[in-house]
Design a protein around this motif. Structure first.
Motif, PDB file in Angstrom:
ATOM      1  N   LYS A 230      38.718  75.653  24.242  1.00 50.12           N
ATOM      2  CA  LYS A 230      39.369  76.932  23.914  1.00 50.12           C
ATOM      3  C   LYS A 230      38.459  77.733  22.982  1.00 50.12           C
ATOM      4  O   LYS A 230      38.315  78.949  23.139  1.00 50.12           O
ATOM      5  N   ALA A 231      37.833  77.033  22.034  1.00 52.48           N
ATOM      6  CA  ALA A 231      36.892  77.719  21.134  1.00 52.48           C
ATOM      7  C   ALA A 231      35.762  78.338  21.951  1.00 52.48           C
ATOM      8  O   ALA A 231      35.349  79.480  21.721  1.00 52.48           O
ATOM      9  N   LEU A 232      35.305  77.588  22.945  1.00 51.08           N
ATOM     10  CA  LEU A 232      34.230  78.057  23.822  1.00 51.08           C
ATOM     11  C   LEU A 232      34.687  79.290  24.617  1.00 51.08           C
ATOM     12  O   LEU A 232      33.953  80.282  24.744  1.00 51.08           O
ATOM     13  N   GLN A 238      34.274  86.923  23.455  1.00 45.30           N
ATOM     14  CA  GLN A 238      33.922  87.708  22.258  1.00 45.30           C
ATOM     15  C   GLN A 238      35.126  87.883  21.326  1.00 45.30           C
ATOM     16  O   GLN A 238      35.283  88.902  20.668  1.00 45.30           O
ATOM     17  N   ARG A 239      35.991  86.879  21.293  1.00 44.19           N
ATOM     18  CA  ARG A 239      37.119  86.938  20.360  1.00 44.19           C
ATOM     19  C   ARG A 239      36.666  86.415  19.009  1.00 44.19           C
ATOM     20  O   ARG A 239      35.753  85.568  18.940  1.00 44.19           O
ATOM     21  N   GLU A 240      37.362  86.857  17.974  1.00 39.55           N
ATOM     22  CA  GLU A 240      37.008  86.385  16.637  1.00 39.55           C
ATOM     23  C   GLU A 240      37.479  84.943  16.470  1.00 39.55           C
ATOM     24  O   GLU A 240      38.628  84.619  16.815  1.00 39.55           O
ATOM     25  N   LEU A 241      36.602  84.093  15.953  1.00 36.09           N
ATOM     26  CA  LEU A 241      36.975  82.685  15.778  1.00 36.09           C
ATOM     27  C   LEU A 241      37.396  82.443  14.340  1.00 36.09           C
ATOM     28  O   LEU A 241      36.832  83.026  13.413  1.00 36.09           O
ATOM     29  N   LYS A 242      38.365  81.563  14.162  1.00 34.19           N
ATOM     30  CA  LYS A 242      38.773  81.198  12.799  1.00 34.19           C
ATOM     31  C   LYS A 242      37.631  80.408  12.151  1.00 34.19           C
ATOM     32  O   LYS A 242      36.887  79.718  12.866  1.00 34.19           O
ATOM     33  N   GLU A 246      34.981  77.930  14.048  1.00 35.25           N
ATOM     34  CA  GLU A 246      33.576  78.330  14.158  1.00 35.25           C
ATOM     35  C   GLU A 246      32.644  77.148  13.865  1.00 35.25           C
ATOM     36  O   GLU A 246      31.575  77.027  14.451  1.00 35.25           O
ATOM     37  N   GLU A 247      33.104  76.268  12.955  1.00 34.72           N
ATOM     38  CA  GLU A 247      32.273  75.116  12.559  1.00 34.72           C
ATOM     39  C   GLU A 247      31.936  74.215  13.740  1.00 34.72           C
ATOM     40  O   GLU A 247      30.970  73.455  13.706  1.00 34.72           O
ATOM     41  N   MET A 248      32.744  74.288  14.801  1.00 40.50           N
ATOM     42  CA  MET A 248      32.492  73.452  15.979  1.00 40.50           C
ATOM     43  C   MET A 248      31.111  73.723  16.577  1.00 40.50           C
ATOM     44  O   MET A 248      30.540  72.866  17.233  1.00 40.50           O
ATOM     45  N   PHE A 249      30.625  74.936  16.388  1.00 42.61           N
ATOM     46  CA  PHE A 249      29.378  75.335  17.037  1.00 42.61           C
ATOM     47  C   PHE A 249      28.149  75.016  16.190  1.00 42.61           C
ATOM     48  O   PHE A 249      27.042  75.355  16.560  1.00 42.61           O
TER      49      PHE A 249
END
Lengths: 336, 387
Positions: A230-232, A238-242, A246-249
């Motif tokens: 889902k984060a991907l 181009q949605r804003e990530l919490k 974001e740390e996942m990346f």
């Protein structure tokens, strides 16, 4: 006599990047209950269908489950039994030049995980029958004699406690995922946890990255199960990530230090093997730069359809998009 | 996998009345229950079952009702079974629940995906509620001795009421139960079944001696009914030796109607048979309980309707589908294809197919003139269309 084989996925190899995502918010529209049970059932049903329709699977699955022995009630064991059943009623798809029948399931293991010993009767029988192939993948440019020291579970554990062992495990996982990407014709990414503290990137993200990197193979990502996929999906949209998401990346700081310290001794193949950092190359920016149009085109979908695939909270609907896209890639003139 | 239900049953009662209505609640729940096949096998070996997607929920008070999802948000077919008592009619909280249920009932009821089955111990209590509850009361004989609406009958009526909610295109004759039997040795059980059906309000049997008019062509009448009603075969020793019985059974198979076999053989060992009994549910009633047969019969029909609902859930607009209760035989395929108008997809439950036969049939259909796609219901994935 009918000269037709209407199985949909003959000869196609599917890579499934699926793992249990973190618990979901029950108010989210896609909330589906206990993630472990749901994902297991889902992987089994979808993968069975790929096998039934003549496809093969490329997996990076631990054959032991949570124990030491062959996990006979695990998804892999069930899938192998399934592929054995499906083989009996259609001619095997032998390679016309070599005459070799490709295995229905290829399971890769990252060093120092070892393939099952011959004492494990069930997987060995399936290996002998050519249904299963299990092999270990090692990082490039490392002395084999060093890697051979991990010839038992205890020796492997001891090696993993050393910085070099920990580093080489990360490199092996990347090398394994690189091979998974090369072997699979289609990659499907679902769910996925944040990954261990000792990771370079979470498995689902790294597998998507390596599959996407070549720029030719279809990649299907669905946010329906939440987690890393889902984060991907959010990143591609181009949605804003919490901040936590974001740390996942990014590679955790201790691992960046570990990788930087040992990269001179064991150099990485390219930037796709290096750490993902805020001030250097990182997976977040890389994915944000991926063109949805191109991703959709090579996945057999229109851009609108691909956006639907990324965004829908309904897993059945997501898999319907995947099925439609796969069919389009395999049979470009088909109705769908 | 937790997926949205295909059908919901709300059993509404007044909490303190539970000791009196416990058996009714159990029977209605049993009518819609999902029976797991074998708890000793691994979860992954379990065959997916449409009954998993039927949700039964008891509503004993206002708080439970308010905690339920908004009815408007999910147009899921829903049946309310309401146990009306004097205490319930005088409880202001429950009155609010009943009033809100009454407002959910669409008009006219024939085209609805929502129905109400009221069951009352007291006509006085019913009188205090909106007139809708009296209209949808199960029957006036509710309190009359042996013919009263006992719990098992309530379960059957609930199953019966569920059928039109899931099958919007059903005609009245599609809901009838065809009793196929050999007169020589099956007539006794057949009459008993006919009477059992007639004693359940709203259920309707199709019985040759009563339903074929004087002077009409009885063979065409029988075969016409066998091709549309749900089909109950009373398998006695003489059954498969009678040509007309075999034809009735084959007609039902050809048309893909729900079939249930009542195994009434005298011997524990039976010879090979020309009729494929094992591809349909079989019931034995050594204790003479004919209501068990009716429950299996109605559940088999509902299973087919639930499969249809499951297919429609994923089907994009402009496509049509047909769900077969089991893999159609070559003769059934030929008959369906000769009719000319074919659906885009034919779906069959995976659990009831032998894979090799399924693939062979799919090859034939794919290369046939009508180019029908045969798919497993559980893995049916047409490409959705963006609206």
């Amino acid at each position: 006599m009918i000269m037709v084989d209407s199985r949909k996925y003959i000869g196609a190899a599917f890579g499934l990047s699926v793992s249990v995502p973190p618990p979901q918010d029950p108010d989210w529209p896609g909330y589906y209950g206990d993630p472990g049970a749901v994902i297991n059932r889902f992987v089994f049903d979808e993968a069975s269908n790929f096998l039934f329709e003549g496809g093969s699977l490329v997996l990076g699955h631990r054959w032991q489950g949570t124990g030491e022995r062959w996990d006979e009630s695990g998804v892999l064991a069930h899938l192998m039994r399934r592929s054995r059943e499906f083989r009996s009623f259609r001619p095997a798809m032998a390679d016309p030049t070599t005459g070799k029948v490709p295995p229905a399931i290829v399971n890769l293991l990252a060093w120092p995980d070892l393939p099952p010993p011959e004492s494990e009767e069930e997987p060995w029988r399936l290996i002998q029958e050519g249904i299963l192939e299990i092999r270990q993948v090692r990082p490039e440019g490392v002395d084999p004699a060093y890697l051979d020291r991990a010839d038992s579970r205890d020796a492997a554990r001891a090696l993993l406690e050393t910085p070099a062992g920990e580093y080489l495990r990360i490199r092996s996982l990347t090398a394994m995922r690189r091979q998974l990407a090369d072997l699979a014709d289609f990659r499907i990414c679902l769910g996925g946890d944040f990954g261990k503290a000792s990771r370079r990137l979470p498995g689902v993200i790294e597998e998507a990255l390596l599959a996407c990197r070549g720029g030719t193979k279809p990649l299907y990502i669905s946010g329906a199960f939440g987690g890393a996929a889902k984060a991907l999906a959010d990143c591609l949209l181009q949605r804003e990530l919490k901040p936590g998401v974001e740390e996942m990346f990014f590679t955790p700081e201790p691992i960046v230090e570990l990788m930087s310290g040992l990269s001179a001794e064991y150099p990485a193949v390219d930037e796709f093997e290096g750490p993902s950092t805020r001030d250097g190359w990182n997976a977040l920016e890389w994915f944000q730069g991926v063109s949805l149009d191109k991703l959709a085109e090579r996945s057999g979908l229109s851009t609108d359809q691909y956006i639907n695939l990324l965004a829908t909270p309904n897993i059945e609907r997501a898999m319907a998009w995947v099925a439609g896209g796969v069919e389009k890639v395999l049979r470009p003139g088909s109705k769908s | 996998m937790t997926r949205p239900p295909l059908f919901k049953v709300y059993f509404v009662y007044h909490g303190p009345d539970l000791p009196d209505i416990r058996r009714h609640q159990a029977e209605v729940e049993k009518a819609f229950e999902w029976v797991r096949q074998d708890r000793s096998v691994s979860d992954l070996d379990e065959v997916p079952d449409v009954w998993e997607r039927v949700r039964f929920k008891s509503i004993p008070d206002k708080a439970t009702w308010e905690a339920e999802e908004c009815m408007d948000a999910f147009p899921i077919p829903t049946l309310f079974v309401v146990m009306v008592t004097d205490a319930m009619a005088s409880d202001p909280g429950m009155r609010e629940v009943l009033d809100s249920i009454a407002t959910l009932m669409p008009k006219p009821p024939e085209s609805a995906t929502c129905d109400l089955l009221a069951f009352s111990f007291s006509s006085l209590a019913l009188g205090k509620l909106p007139p809708l509850f009296s209209k949808r009361q199960v029957g006036l004989e509710a309190n009359l001795g042996e013919s009263r609406i006992a719990p098992h009958k309530l379960g059957l009526i609930a199953l019966h009421r569920a059928r039109p909610l899931l099958g919007a295109k059903l005609k009245p004759k599609d809901l009838k139960i065809f009793i196929s039997h050999a007169k020589s040795d099956g007539i006794f059980l057949a009459i008993s079944l006919k009477e059992s059906i007639e004693k359940v309000p709203e259920l309707d049997p199709w019985y040759d001696a009563s339903d074929i008019g004087n002077g009409s062509d009885w063979i065409s009448g029988i075969l016409d009914a066998a091709s549309s009603c749900i089909f109950l075969a009373v398998r006695t020793n003489a059954y498969e030796q009678r040509k007309i019985c075999r034809e009735e059974f084959m007609t039902a198979l050809l048309h893909g109607v729900p079939i249930v076999v009542v195994d009434a053989l005298m011997e524990p060992i039976s010879d090979s048979s020309p009729l494929p009994y094992s591809c349909v549910p079989n019931v034995r009633v050594p204790d003479g309980n004919t209501y068990r047969i009716l429950r299996v019969m109605l559940r088999e029909h509902l299973r087919v309707l639930l499969m249809q609902a499951m297919a429609l859930e994923l089907l994009p607009p402009g496509f049509s589908t047909r769900v077969w209760p089991r893999l159609p035989s070559p003769a059934a395929v030929k008959r369906a294809c000769s009719a000319g108008k074919a659906e885009n997809y034919w779906l069959v439950p995976k659990a009831l197919c032998y894979d090799a036969e399924f693939l062979e049939l799919r090859d034939r259909l794919a290369t046939g003139e009508l180019a029908i796609s045969l798919e497993h219901l559980e893995t049916f994935r047409p490409l959705p269309v963006i609206s």
